[in-house]
Design a protein around this motif. Structure first.
Motif, PDB file in Angstrom:
ATOM      1  N   PHE A  97      10.851 -12.889  -3.978  1.00  0.00           N
ATOM      2  CA  PHE A  97       9.989 -11.990  -4.754  1.00  0.00           C
ATOM      3  C   PHE A  97      10.175 -10.548  -4.283  1.00  0.00           C
ATOM      4  CE2 PHE A  97       5.401 -10.534  -5.575  1.00  0.00           C
ATOM      5  CZ  PHE A  97       5.668 -10.195  -6.899  1.00  0.00           C
ATOM      6  N   TRP A  98      10.175 -10.364  -2.968  1.00  0.00           N
ATOM      7  CA  TRP A  98      10.375  -9.032  -2.382  1.00  0.00           C
ATOM      8  C   TRP A  98      11.785  -8.515  -2.675  1.00  0.00           C
ATOM      9  CZ3 TRP A  98      14.069  -8.331   1.522  1.00  0.00           C
ATOM     10  CH2 TRP A  98      14.084  -7.071   2.116  1.00  0.00           C
ATOM     11  N   ARG A 101      12.321  -7.473  -6.358  1.00  0.00           N
ATOM     12  CA  ARG A 101      11.608  -6.229  -6.637  1.00  0.00           C
ATOM     13  C   ARG A 101      12.326  -5.026  -6.038  1.00  0.00           C
ATOM     14  NH1 ARG A 101       9.669  -1.354  -5.431  1.00  0.00           N
ATOM     15  NH2 ARG A 101       9.794  -2.078  -3.283  1.00  0.00           N
ATOM     16  N   ASN A 105      14.471  -2.129  -7.956  1.00  0.00           N
ATOM     17  CA  ASN A 105      14.092  -0.722  -7.821  1.00  0.00           C
ATOM     18  C   ASN A 105      15.314   0.128  -7.483  1.00  0.00           C
ATOM     19  OD1 ASN A 105      11.912   1.409  -7.481  1.00  0.00           O
ATOM     20  ND2 ASN A 105      12.836   1.459  -5.450  1.00  0.00           N
ATOM     21  N   VAL A 180       4.358  -6.682  -1.838  1.00  0.00           N
ATOM     22  CA  VAL A 180       5.341  -6.431  -2.895  1.00  0.00           C
ATOM     23  C   VAL A 180       4.675  -5.774  -4.100  1.00  0.00           C
ATOM     24  CG1 VAL A 180       6.998  -7.500  -4.471  1.00  0.00           C
ATOM     25  CG2 VAL A 180       6.795  -8.341  -2.129  1.00  0.00           C
ATOM     26  N   VAL A 181       3.505  -6.258  -4.474  1.00  0.00           N
ATOM     27  CA  VAL A 181       2.779  -5.665  -5.599  1.00  0.00           C
ATOM     28  C   VAL A 181       2.410  -4.219  -5.295  1.00  0.00           C
ATOM     29  CG1 VAL A 181       0.654  -5.784  -6.960  1.00  0.00           C
ATOM     30  CG2 VAL A 181       1.906  -7.884  -6.424  1.00  0.00           C
ATOM     31  N   PHE A 184       5.554  -2.084  -5.599  1.00  0.00           N
ATOM     32  CA  PHE A 184       5.909  -1.915  -7.005  1.00  0.00           C
ATOM     33  C   PHE A 184       4.998  -0.892  -7.680  1.00  0.00           C
ATOM     34  CE2 PHE A 184       5.114  -3.040 -11.457  1.00  0.00           C
ATOM     35  CZ  PHE A 184       6.396  -2.939 -11.982  1.00  0.00           C
TER      36      PHE A 184
END
Length: 298
Positions: A97-98, A101, A105, A180-181, A184
């Motif tokens: 997930f990290w 993301r 980016n 992570v959120v 982001f």
């Protein structure tokens, strides 16, 4: 060189790099330590990326390595050990997930190989005649070792499989996903700000009104979550599973943040007002600044 062509070249360099590292793990002489084997493979891959950086005279070839390496290293260890369990799947999920993301980016923000991170020429210039050594050690090998240290708790998770999932694993997963959120959200807010800011305006909106560096805080928190997973798997190993997170914290506080803040002050004088009001690292409500002091600074 356009963006697409640049990303293709970086991608080819990474395929060669991870191919070389994987070849070491598959056919290289064993050291009797899978941890050391992983480190050697990591360094070999880094050297391939460094060679590409020198060929193209652009050290930003390395930038995405930070986020691409961790899931591949975990999978390589997992295959070699042939053990893991539910905790390992949870850790891999957080890492992927990290990685998706952060790599996404990079793809979005990377303009092409005509651009290089502003810090890299500064590091090489300061080294003078030893610029190639500074490039190798400071820009390539040092962050590789930082990330490898951050992966130590993952190795602990894969080699200590006798403990079941517990409350600390849940905390670690929530912390990792939240990190992570947060990253982001901070990056999205920054992109929107840059698209509409006036000349010299300093960012102090959204998450950036609670922390001057919420992206760095999120990055540190992600590595802390891996440390918590390692602690859950091997409580007796607390003294080394958290070394990576502590190293990340030291790097952000001692190098990355000071460089960013100095540059911001040079380019945007009003950034001093942000420093006076917004916390440096850990997000919390902004401080109230005396109006007379603020007007005097202005």
């Amino acid at each position: 060189m356009n963006k697409t062509g640049s990303i293709v070249r970086v991608g080819v360099a990474y395929v060669l790099a991870f191919g070389a590292g994987g070849a070491w793990l598959a056919w290289g002489p064993e050291t009797a330590s899978l941890l050391l084997d992983g480190l050697i493979a990591d360094v070999i891959a880094t050297l391939v990326v460094f060679a590409a950086s020198r060929v193209y005279k652009n050290s930003s070839f390395y930038d995405a390595y930070w986020s691409v390496l961790p899931p591949l290293l975990m999978i390589a260890w997992w295959v070699k050990l042939d053990s893991g369990g539910a905790r390992a799947w949870l850790v891999l999920g957080v890492i992927v997930f990290w990685a998706v993301r952060l790599t996404g980016n990079w793809v979005y923000a990377f303009p092409g190989l005509h651009h290089e991170d502003w810090r890299y020429p500064m590091i090489r210039a300061r080294a003078g005649k030893a610029e190639a050594l500074a490039d190798l050690v400071g820009i390539h090998l040092f962050p590789t070792l930082q990330v490898f240290a951050g992966m130590l708790p993952v190795y602990a998770v894969l080699t200590h499989t006798d403990r079941g999932i517990g409350w600390l694993d849940i905390v670690a997963a929530v912390v990792g996903i939240g990190a992570v959120v947060l990253e982001f959200t901070a990056d999205l807010q920054m992109y929107r700000f840059v698209a509409h800011r006036r000349p010299g305006q300093a960012m102090d909106q959204g998450l950036w009104s609670w922390s001057r560096h919420p992206n760095y805080f999120g990055e540190f928190t992600f590595w802390l979550s891996l440390g918590l997973f390692g602690q859950a798997a091997a409580p007796h190993a607390w003294w080394w599973v958290l070394l990576g997170a502590l190293g990340m914290y030291a790097m952000f506080q001692g190098a990355s943040i000071p460089m960013m803040e100095q540059r911001s002050l040079e380019r945007r004088p009003e950034y001093q007002r942000v420093i006076d009001r917004v916390p440096r690292f850990v997000p919390r409500p902004p401080r109230k600044v005396n109006r007379e002091v603020s007007e005097h600074i202005a």
